[in-house]
Write a protein that holds these residues in place. Structure first.
Motif, PDB file in Angstrom:
ATOM      1  N   GLY A   1      17.518 -17.765 -29.023  1.00 14.37           N
ATOM      2  CA  GLY A   1      18.299 -18.680 -28.198  1.00 14.37           C
ATOM      3  C   GLY A   1      17.870 -18.595 -26.752  1.00 14.37           C
ATOM      4  N   GLU A   2      18.815 -18.847 -25.858  1.00 13.92           N
ATOM      5  CA  GLU A   2      18.550 -18.731 -24.425  1.00 13.92           C
ATOM      6  C   GLU A   2      19.197 -17.455 -23.919  1.00 13.92           C
ATOM      7  N   ALA A   3      18.400 -16.612 -23.298  1.00 13.61           N
ATOM      8  CA  ALA A   3      18.885 -15.307 -22.871  1.00 13.61           C
ATOM      9  C   ALA A   3      18.317 -14.946 -21.517  1.00 13.61           C
ATOM     10  N   ASP A   4      19.044 -14.074 -20.801  1.00 13.20           N
ATOM     11  CA  ASP A   4      18.536 -13.567 -19.532  1.00 13.20           C
ATOM     12  C   ASP A   4      17.418 -12.552 -19.750  1.00 13.20           C
ATOM     13  N   MET A   5      17.469 -11.873 -20.886  1.00 16.69           N
ATOM     14  CA  MET A   5      16.443 -10.880 -21.210  1.00 16.69           C
ATOM     15  C   MET A   5      16.278 -10.819 -22.708  1.00 16.69           C
ATOM     16  N   VAL A   6      15.048 -10.603 -23.166  1.00 16.34           N
ATOM     17  CA  VAL A   6      14.734 -10.450 -24.589  1.00 16.34           C
ATOM     18  C   VAL A   6      13.971  -9.150 -24.770  1.00 16.34           C
ATOM     19  N   ALA A   7      14.412  -8.325 -25.711  1.00 10.11           N
ATOM     20  CA  ALA A   7      13.720  -7.088 -26.070  1.00 10.11           C
ATOM     21  C   ALA A   7      13.244  -7.208 -27.507  1.00 10.11           C
ATOM     22  N   THR A   8      11.959  -6.937 -27.724  1.00  8.24           N
ATOM     23  CA  THR A   8      11.358  -7.071 -29.047  1.00  8.24           C
ATOM     24  C   THR A   8      10.725  -5.751 -29.474  1.00  8.24           C
ATOM     25  N   ALA A   9      10.934  -5.387 -30.735  1.00  5.85           N
ATOM     26  CA  ALA A   9      10.335  -4.177 -31.308  1.00  5.85           C
ATOM     27  C   ALA A   9      10.545  -4.229 -32.809  1.00  5.85           C
ATOM     28  N   SER A  10       9.981  -3.273 -33.519  1.00  6.72           N
ATOM     29  CA  SER A  10      10.369  -3.115 -34.919  1.00  6.72           C
ATOM     30  C   SER A  10      11.817  -2.642 -34.959  1.00  6.72           C
ATOM     31  N   ALA A  11      12.489  -2.896 -36.065  1.00 10.63           N
ATOM     32  CA  ALA A  11      13.885  -2.460 -36.190  1.00 10.63           C
ATOM     33  C   ALA A  11      13.987  -0.946 -36.061  1.00 10.63           C
ATOM     34  N   GLY A  12      13.023  -0.223 -36.646  1.00 14.09           N
ATOM     35  CA  GLY A  12      13.072   1.231 -36.568  1.00 14.09           C
ATOM     36  C   GLY A  12      12.955   1.741 -35.153  1.00 14.09           C
ATOM     37  N   ASP A  13      12.008   1.212 -34.392  1.00 11.09           N
ATOM     38  CA  ASP A  13      11.860   1.627 -32.996  1.00 11.09           C
ATOM     39  C   ASP A  13      13.091   1.247 -32.176  1.00 11.09           C
ATOM     40  N   LEU A  14      13.648   0.071 -32.470  1.00 11.19           N
ATOM     41  CA  LEU A  14      14.815  -0.369 -31.719  1.00 11.19           C
ATOM     42  C   LEU A  14      16.003   0.556 -31.961  1.00 11.19           C
ATOM     43  N   VAL A  15      16.243   0.922 -33.211  1.00 17.20           N
ATOM     44  CA  VAL A  15      17.335   1.853 -33.502  1.00 17.20           C
ATOM     45  C   VAL A  15      17.115   3.179 -32.778  1.00 17.20           C
ATOM     46  N   LEU A  16      15.896   3.668 -32.774  1.00 19.53           N
ATOM     47  CA  LEU A  16      15.641   4.944 -32.115  1.00 19.53           C
ATOM     48  C   LEU A  16      15.825   4.860 -30.603  1.00 19.53           C
ATOM     49  N   THR A  17      15.575   3.693 -30.001  1.00 22.15           N
ATOM     50  CA  THR A  17      15.897   3.546 -28.577  1.00 22.15           C
ATOM     51  C   THR A  17      17.405   3.518 -28.376  1.00 22.15           C
ATOM     52  N   MET A  18      18.115   2.859 -29.280  1.00 16.27           N
ATOM     53  CA  MET A  18      19.566   2.765 -29.158  1.00 16.27           C
ATOM     54  C   MET A  18      20.221   4.142 -29.184  1.00 16.27           C
ATOM     55  N   TYR A  19      19.665   5.037 -29.996  1.00 21.54           N
ATOM     56  CA  TYR A  19      20.199   6.394 -30.083  1.00 21.54           C
ATOM     57  C   TYR A  19      19.450   7.367 -29.161  1.00 21.54           C
ATOM     58  N   ASP A  20      18.670   6.820 -28.240  1.00 19.55           N
ATOM     59  CA  ASP A  20      17.998   7.615 -27.209  1.00 19.55           C
ATOM     60  C   ASP A  20      17.054   8.651 -27.809  1.00 19.55           C
ATOM     61  N   ARG A  21      16.398   8.275 -28.923  1.00 22.12           N
ATOM     62  CA  ARG A  21      15.413   9.162 -29.544  1.00 22.12           C
ATOM     63  C   ARG A  21      13.999   8.876 -29.046  1.00 22.12           C
ATOM     64  N   VAL A  22      13.725   7.665 -28.653  1.00 24.66           N
ATOM     65  CA  VAL A  22      12.434   7.310 -28.060  1.00 24.66           C
ATOM     66  C   VAL A  22      12.707   6.499 -26.803  1.00 24.66           C
ATOM     67  N   GLY A  23      11.696   6.411 -25.943  1.00 20.21           N
ATOM     68  CA  GLY A  23      11.873   5.716 -24.674  1.00 20.21           C
ATOM     69  C   GLY A  23      11.871   4.206 -24.819  1.00 20.21           C
ATOM     70  N   LEU A  24      12.374   3.545 -23.791  1.00 23.04           N
ATOM     71  CA  LEU A  24      12.437   2.090 -23.795  1.00 23.04           C
ATOM     72  C   LEU A  24      11.062   1.443 -23.684  1.00 23.04           C
ATOM     73  N   ASP A  25      10.034   2.259 -23.440  1.00 19.52           N
ATOM     74  CA  ASP A  25       8.696   1.687 -23.322  1.00 19.52           C
ATOM     75  C   ASP A  25       8.153   1.179 -24.657  1.00 19.52           C
ATOM     76  N   VAL A  26       8.842   1.464 -25.764  1.00 23.08           N
ATOM     77  CA  VAL A  26       8.401   0.909 -27.056  1.00 23.08           C
ATOM     78  C   VAL A  26       8.836  -0.550 -27.201  1.00 23.08           C
ATOM     79  N   LEU A  27       9.686  -1.018 -26.295  1.00 21.34           N
ATOM     80  CA  LEU A  27      10.178  -2.389 -26.350  1.00 21.34           C
ATOM     81  C   LEU A  27       9.271  -3.315 -25.548  1.00 21.34           C
TER      82      LEU A  27
END
Length: 251
Positions: free
Chosen positions: A207-233
């Motif tokens: 849709g229309e968004a101010d920001m879009v973050a793209t990654a694999s679902a696995g990498d995204l979950v790990l960023t959400m739980y602060d297991r990997v850095g946001l640089d994977v996005l």
């Protein structure tokens, strides 16, 4: 469109991820080693957390609708490695038996009161999949054999985190914004931030968004739980939206 996992799938995944966690514990050269993603814990501490919490959640589910989490007498963790693995298996079985007996629609204390997830045993099971999956990653990383989150766990994990952990009725303290998450598995979500809080939405297309973050679902979950850095996005748009979300701690 995302199709939520069925209750039987959730129980299966709790069982499978718990077995993978036990395998990492069994393979560790020592349970005294520090967990890199939980630096305040050793593997023994992590094992205790997994077993003790499964026992508490088993009792909470068995208690039915309640105003508070149950406080059972927890079976203590033994010291012998093989006995620890067996204790973990028993703790998981107690949880799975309680969930199977209760079914997905029975009310349950959940700990989240302002999110978009219901206070049901099904929602507890769904969150338990993510907890054991992320901690299995922790244990595997500690023993030098990290594995990607299984795709079905990861895809449902993005959805579960947004609706359970991000969604809230607490007012967003910044200007209104929309953050979209796109996963390479072909699914899309949005978080709408406003004075009314944060509302999660499943999308059929970007849709229309101010920001879009793209990654694999696995990498995204790990960023959400602060297991990997946001640089994977891969980030497009106003990165301040995500920075503010990371810093935001609703009351």
């Amino acid at each position: 469109m995302h199709n939520a996992l069925g209750f039987s799938d959730l129980l299966r995944l709790i069982d499978e991820r718990s077995a993978a966690f036990r395998a990492a514990i069994a393979a560790a050269p020592s349970l005294d080693v520090q967990v890199p993603t939980c630096p305040e814990w050793t593997l023994a501490d992590l094992a205790w957390h997994i077993g003790e919490r499964r026992q508490v959640w088993a009792a909470t589910v068995a208690a039915g609708p309640a105003d508070a989490r149950a406080t059972p007498d927890v079976v203590p963790m033994p010291e012998d490695r093989d006995a620890v693995v067996a204790w973990l298996a028993d703790s998981t079985r107690a949880l799975l038996d309680a969930l199977a007996e209760a079914g997905p629609d029975r009310g349950c204390w959940v700990g989240w009161t302002k999110s978009q997830s219901p206070a049901t045993c099904g929602a507890v099971a769904r969150h338990q999949v993510q907890e054991i999956a992320v901690h299995t990653y922790d244990a595997q990383l500690t023993v030098g054999a990290p594995q990607p989150l299984p795709e079905e766990v990861a895809v449902d994990g993005v959805d579960e985190f947004l609706f359970t952990c991000n969604a809230t009725t607490e007012p967003w303290p910044y200007e209104p914004a929309v953050l979209e998450y796109h996963v390479t598995e072909g699914l899309f979500w949005a978080l709408h931030f406003s004075s009314e809080g944060a509302r999660a939405e499943r999308l059929t297309a970007p849709g229309e968004a101010d920001m879009v973050a793209t990654a694999s679902a696995g990498d995204l979950v790990l960023t959400m739980y602060d297991r990997v850095g946001l640089d994977v996005l891969e980030i497009r748009g106003d990165a301040r939206v995500l920075d503010r979300l990371v810093e935001w701690i609703p009351g």
